[in-house]
Design an enzyme around this catalytic site. Sequence first.
Site, short mmCIF file in Angstrom:
data_model
loop_
_atom_site.label_atom_id
_atom_site.label_comp_id
_atom_site.label_asym_id
_atom_site.label_seq_id
_atom_site.Cartn_x
_atom_site.Cartn_y
_atom_site.Cartn_z
N HIS A 361 83.09 75.27 -45.98
CA HIS A 361 84.01 74.28 -46.54
C HIS A 361 85.09 73.92 -45.52
O HIS A 361 85.45 72.75 -45.35
CB HIS A 361 84.68 74.82 -47.81
CG HIS A 361 83.87 74.58 -49.05
ND1 HIS A 361 82.67 75.21 -49.28
CD2 HIS A 361 84.08 73.78 -50.13
CE1 HIS A 361 82.19 74.81 -50.45
NE2 HIS A 361 83.02 73.93 -50.98
N HIS A 409 85.99 83.96 -49.74
CA HIS A 409 86.05 84.06 -48.29
C HIS A 409 87.21 84.97 -47.88
O HIS A 409 88.18 85.15 -48.63
CB HIS A 409 86.26 82.68 -47.65
CG HIS A 409 85.01 81.91 -47.43
ND1 HIS A 409 84.01 82.31 -46.58
CD2 HIS A 409 84.57 80.74 -47.96
CE1 HIS A 409 83.03 81.44 -46.59
NE2 HIS A 409 83.35 80.47 -47.43
#
Length: 466
Positions: A361, A409
Amino acid sequence: MTDWMTAFTPSPSWLFLIIAAISLIESLAVVGLVVPGVILITAAASLAGHHDLAIFALLIAAFIGAVIGDGLSFLFGYYQRHRIPHIRPFRSHPEWLDRGVNFFERYGVLSVLIGRFVGPVRPIIPLVAGMLHMRPATFLWSNLGSALLWAPVYVLPGYLLGSTWQQLFDLPSGSQRWLVLLAALVVSLIIVFSLLRSQLTRQGRGYRLLAGLARRHPRLRRLWLALRTTRPEAELPLASLALFLISLAALSGWTLWVLNQDGPLAMDQQLQALLLNLPLIPLAQVAEWLAKAGDTFGVLALTAPWAVWLAYRRAYAVLLHMAAALGGIALANTLFKQIAGRVRPDIPDYLSGSFSYPSAHTSTAVVLYGLTAAFVADRLPPRHRAPAYWLAILICIPMALSRLVIDVHWLSDLVGGALLGLVACALVRLSYHSFARQNPPPAPWKTLSLASIALLVGRILWLPHA
């Protein structure tokens, strides 16, 4: 510290009035140039957050103050247009008005909407709009729209700081040094990048120094001319070349460091512990929306109208380079994830089987918005290019941080993703300089933007995670 803040905090009703007053003064012509409105409103919002005042009421107060401030500036310019150039401080600094007029002529109606976020012209644009007799009804909706965007941007960070102030005193052991290191790293990178951009343009000292060396050394001169063969009228892309070399070296070193660790880095675990102690539940839904906006479906929704228009206008150089960049970054992320094999902090069903490093992302956002800013900047004079890049940065940062909020993450994944995205951006810009023979044609950006937003909203509401 908490007792000190409590003792000096005004009553809630006064805080609402103070925030409204700061917003008004910060928007007034000329006054807003000398009053540190950002600092003052952040401090007031922090006090409000510390005492859990109603956030909606605070946003309304800031909104009303901003609307009134710009409105007063517009009325002053509308009815005193002939006197303004002859009164202080404009008599001594006519360039302030010139800067506002140039900005207004460039962006038209949207100058009021976006000018509130551009520091040097922020308090001048409403005044200039009045002087140039912009239609009051048009100014009104632009004023309301800009204030509606401005209020949360300026109030929410301070409010969040105040509401989490106590938790910040109870940081996990060792977190302070990592947070300080991270802040110093971000600031250093911004300064270095800004210096490189300024020094490696035609007007920069670094550019002139390298040009002088090329003239004195035949081999350097051949290399210099080779880089300029296909587009002699364009700037030598030294900034892109420097960005590629620096980001590639940083990505290599950072990836080696990550791969040599047994699991997440110490700063990853400490920052995760810090986030678990913060009240981030209100941001979780926003993070989920950003997760959908940044996945495959989200990127396709955002780019589809622009791709169709570029194909229609036969701007194949831009279209192919953007397509290659997005396809290349997707492939690079897949390869890096397989090589690293790093486990995510949390693995939701839609990410089952997907590894953590680097953050796709983040890298995709850097490529998409960074290259868009670069192509937009190609059509702007050098002194007007910085806002395009800063806007891209302001979009990429929330996209990256949302991955921490939903706990999929580690922080080091975001750093790796950002560096990988910068490498891709630099490569594409170098290639575009070599092959493209003209800048992209002017776009109907309002129509295309609305189409992109409509498709993105539909994707977020009705399609599952890709």
